[in-house]
Design a protein around this motif. Structure first.
Motif, PDB file in Angstrom:
ATOM      1  N   ASP B 166      19.381   7.634  -5.774  1.00  0.00           N
ATOM      2  CA  ASP B 166      19.798   8.870  -5.098  1.00  0.00           C
ATOM      3  C   ASP B 166      18.912   9.188  -3.903  1.00  0.00           C
ATOM      4  N   GLU B 167      17.600   8.952  -4.075  1.00  0.00           N
ATOM      5  CA  GLU B 167      16.689   9.194  -2.948  1.00  0.00           C
ATOM      6  C   GLU B 167      16.994   8.226  -1.806  1.00  0.00           C
ATOM      7  N   ILE B 168      17.268   6.992  -2.188  1.00  0.00           N
ATOM      8  CA  ILE B 168      17.535   5.962  -1.176  1.00  0.00           C
ATOM      9  C   ILE B 168      18.780   6.325  -0.368  1.00  0.00           C
ATOM     10  N   LYS B 169      19.775   6.905  -1.041  1.00  0.00           N
ATOM     11  CA  LYS B 169      21.061   7.213  -0.396  1.00  0.00           C
ATOM     12  C   LYS B 169      20.895   8.151   0.795  1.00  0.00           C
ATOM     13  N   ALA B 170      19.824   8.942   0.782  1.00  0.00           N
ATOM     14  CA  ALA B 170      19.614   9.888   1.875  1.00  0.00           C
ATOM     15  C   ALA B 170      18.989   9.213   3.107  1.00  0.00           C
ATOM     16  N   LEU B 171      18.597   7.931   2.998  1.00  0.00           N
ATOM     17  CA  LEU B 171      17.948   7.226   4.119  1.00  0.00           C
ATOM     18  C   LEU B 171      18.994   6.610   5.053  1.00  0.00           C
ATOM     19  N   PRO B 172      18.581   6.218   6.285  1.00  0.00           N
ATOM     20  CA  PRO B 172      19.508   5.478   7.166  1.00  0.00           C
ATOM     21  C   PRO B 172      19.918   4.152   6.516  1.00  0.00           C
ATOM     22  N   ALA B 173      21.085   3.643   6.908  1.00  0.00           N
ATOM     23  CA  ALA B 173      21.678   2.473   6.236  1.00  0.00           C
ATOM     24  C   ALA B 173      20.731   1.270   6.157  1.00  0.00           C
ATOM     25  N   GLU B 174      20.031   0.983   7.252  1.00  0.00           N
ATOM     26  CA  GLU B 174      19.164  -0.208   7.248  1.00  0.00           C
ATOM     27  C   GLU B 174      18.049  -0.068   6.220  1.00  0.00           C
ATOM     28  N   GLU B 175      17.461   1.145   6.161  1.00  0.00           N
ATOM     29  CA  GLU B 175      16.387   1.376   5.176  1.00  0.00           C
ATOM     30  C   GLU B 175      16.955   1.361   3.764  1.00  0.00           C
ATOM     31  N   GLN B 176      18.164   1.877   3.634  1.00  0.00           N
ATOM     32  CA  GLN B 176      18.793   1.864   2.307  1.00  0.00           C
ATOM     33  C   GLN B 176      18.913   0.444   1.785  1.00  0.00           C
ATOM     34  N   LYS B 177      19.339  -0.467   2.672  1.00  0.00           N
ATOM     35  CA  LYS B 177      19.540  -1.857   2.224  1.00  0.00           C
ATOM     36  C   LYS B 177      18.228  -2.451   1.707  1.00  0.00           C
ATOM     37  N   VAL B 178      17.138  -2.151   2.424  1.00  0.00           N
ATOM     38  CA  VAL B 178      15.828  -2.668   2.007  1.00  0.00           C
ATOM     39  C   VAL B 178      15.453  -2.095   0.636  1.00  0.00           C
ATOM     40  N   GLU B 179      15.634  -0.768   0.501  1.00  0.00           N
ATOM     41  CA  GLU B 179      15.234  -0.111  -0.747  1.00  0.00           C
ATOM     42  C   GLU B 179      16.102  -0.551  -1.933  1.00  0.00           C
ATOM     43  N   TYR B 180      17.417  -0.640  -1.687  1.00  0.00           N
ATOM     44  CA  TYR B 180      18.288  -1.104  -2.777  1.00  0.00           C
ATOM     45  C   TYR B 180      17.933  -2.537  -3.156  1.00  0.00           C
ATOM     46  N   GLY B 181      17.568  -3.317  -2.142  1.00  0.00           N
ATOM     47  CA  GLY B 181      17.162  -4.698  -2.403  1.00  0.00           C
ATOM     48  C   GLY B 181      15.977  -4.745  -3.356  1.00  0.00           C
ATOM     49  N   LYS B 182      15.028  -3.795  -3.157  1.00  0.00           N
ATOM     50  CA  LYS B 182      13.850  -3.756  -4.042  1.00  0.00           C
ATOM     51  C   LYS B 182      14.272  -3.441  -5.478  1.00  0.00           C
ATOM     52  N   VAL B 183      15.187  -2.465  -5.604  1.00  0.00           N
ATOM     53  CA  VAL B 183      15.666  -2.108  -6.953  1.00  0.00           C
ATOM     54  C   VAL B 183      16.356  -3.316  -7.586  1.00  0.00           C
ATOM     55  N   ILE B 197      25.038  -0.379  -2.173  1.00  0.00           N
ATOM     56  CA  ILE B 197      24.819  -1.414  -1.151  1.00  0.00           C
ATOM     57  C   ILE B 197      26.156  -2.080  -0.821  1.00  0.00           C
ATOM     58  N   GLY B 198      27.031  -2.178  -1.815  1.00  0.00           N
ATOM     59  CA  GLY B 198      28.360  -2.744  -1.576  1.00  0.00           C
ATOM     60  C   GLY B 198      29.097  -1.942  -0.515  1.00  0.00           C
ATOM     61  N   HIS B 199      29.026  -0.621  -0.623  1.00  0.00           N
ATOM     62  CA  HIS B 199      29.745   0.213   0.341  1.00  0.00           C
ATOM     63  C   HIS B 199      29.087   0.217   1.714  1.00  0.00           C
ATOM     64  N   ILE B 200      27.773   0.048   1.764  1.00  0.00           N
ATOM     65  CA  ILE B 200      27.116  -0.080   3.084  1.00  0.00           C
ATOM     66  C   ILE B 200      27.618  -1.358   3.758  1.00  0.00           C
TER      67      ILE B 200
END
Lengths: 125, 300
Positions: B166-183, B197-200
């Motif tokens: 949920d926290e990641i979702k509030a970030l810009p798309a590029e940062e989200q991809k990095v953070e989701y990748g970590k998860v 990440i699928g929807h991004i």
């Protein structure tokens, strides 16, 4: 002088005749014919009796429209679907025949209440 | 001694078990929302305006007051509110609004979403986006109902610094991809990260990545089942069905099911989807492949 007047009258008549002309709408009696003409971005319109009901397929200027005219279904479904349309914009020679062969496939490129209803129904599978 | 160990273990685990999520809440909340509309493609500009918003929460269903396109209802799944796309009359034409996934921050104080739309009238056909940035105005904490259900617990340090989905979702798309990748490195089957990440990737027109992550997310059968039931309840209420539509009762559903069962080479967004032998998961996947950005309407 006489020749000049005749020439001007001729041009005038030609202009009036051209103005009266309407774009030609093609006629088809099969899906294959419809697909071929729609693929060429010709104006075309056809009513087809499908398994689930009667549907109008129309294409004008590379915009395809599908309208459910009537349905062989429950009253609730008829109210939800009859009269609903979806439209798909495409480029010449890129018509997707799944739009007339299928209810579900290919409509990711389309928009309209009919599409929304079909997507809604997927929840009940 | 044994009891003491169990008590300590209980206290240690309790904060993790009691994660806040809006889909459990009933009541109303108040927000200030900055609505940013990008109309550049339609010959306009990017402009913002502020609106007040009241959300009536009924657990997984939420009713939102008007933010410019009329009141809407949505469905909460954890802290993500999904508002389905719809077509509305707009001036002398119509606007087709894309579906919006509204990400609510875990501190219950903000949300963000951006959704595409396409305007059409007899003069123009153009597209743009609308973003909502919400700030809570009726409280600085999560709603009291949650506090009553879960009395204050000793705050323990988290074992590692890892942002929640949920926290990641509030970030810009590029940062989200990095953070989701970590998860996903830690847990490749994490539902929320795969789904998000699928929807991004779908927004980026990376349809093979989109399908891959949605498929992975739906391997979580419990989530797939929950998602299906919530969508069914939402659609049933929205369309006013008096019966549960089933293939036995509704011929059109049989037709749709028949197509999904018999299609030899299913494709979506020109990407070939691998059909699964398990029809239940096949239908679940196909249902989730839908909400798409309206920018894709013109078939290239």
């Amino acid at each position: 002088m006489k020749t000049r007047i005749l020439l001007m009258l001729g041009i005038l008549l030609l202009l009036v005749a051209c103005k009266g002309q309407q774009p030609v709408t093609s006629v088809c009696d099969s899906k294959d014919c419809f697909i071929a003409k729609a693929n060429n971005c010709e104006d075309i319109n056809i009513n087809v009796t499908e398994e689930f009901g009667s549907v109008n397929y129309a294409s004008k200027g590379c915009v395809f429209t599908k309208t459910v005219l009537s349905m062989n279904d429950t009253e609730e479904m008829r109210k939800l679907f009859e009269g609903k349309t979806l439209s798909c914009i495409y480029e010449q020679s890129r018509f997707d025949r799944r739009w007339v062969d299928s209810l579900v496939f290919g409509i990711e490129y389309c928009e309209g209440e009919l599409k929304d209803r079909i997507v809604d129904m997927l929840a009940f599978l | 001694m044994k009891k003491r160990v169990l008590l300590v273990l209980f206290l240690l685990l309790l904060p993790y078990a009691q994660a806040w999520s809006w889909d459990q809440y009933e009541g109303t909340t108040a927000w200030d929302v900055t609505v940013t509309v990008d109309e550049k493609d339609c010959g306009g500009k990017v402009y913002s305006h502020s609106n007040t918003l009241t959300i009536t929460h009924k657990k997984s269903v939420a009713d939102l007051t008007d933010l410019g396109h009329g009141p809407v209802s949505g469905t909460f799944f954890s802290n993500i509110l999904t508002v389905q796309g719809r077509t509305i009359p707009d001036g002398s034409g119509t606007s087709a609004l894309g579906s919006a996934s509204v990400a609510f921050a875990p501190d219950c104080l903000s949300f963000y979403t951006k959704y595409p739309w396409r305007y059409h009238d007899s003069y123009q056909d153009c597209s743009g986006t609308t973003a909502w940035q919400g700030r809570r105005t009726d409280s600085t904490t999560c709603p009291d109902a949650f506090v009553v259900d879960a009395p204050a617990q000793p705050r323990l340090p988290l074992p590692q610094v890892m942002r929640t989905a949920d926290e990641i979702k509030a970030l810009p798309a590029e940062e989200q991809k990095v953070e989701y990748g970590k998860v996903l490195e830690k847990n490749p089957r994490d539902f929320q990260s795969n789904y998000a990440i699928g929807h991004i990737l779908k927004d980026e027109k990376n349809y093979s990545g989109f399908v891959k992550h949605i498929d992975k997310a739906l391997e979580n059968k419990n989530y797939a089942e929950k998602l299906r039931k919530e969508r069914q309840a939402e659609v049933k209420e929205r369309l006013g069905f008096t019966i549960d539509p089933t293939t036995a009762k509704v011929p059109l559903l049989r037709k749709i099911q028949g197509e999904l069962d018999t299609v030899p080479n299913p494709m979506i967004y020109d990407f070939n989807v691998l059909k699964t032998p398990d029809t239940r998961s096949w239908y679940d996947k196909w249902r989730e492949y839908w909400s798409r950005p309206i920018d894709d309407l013109v078939r290239k």
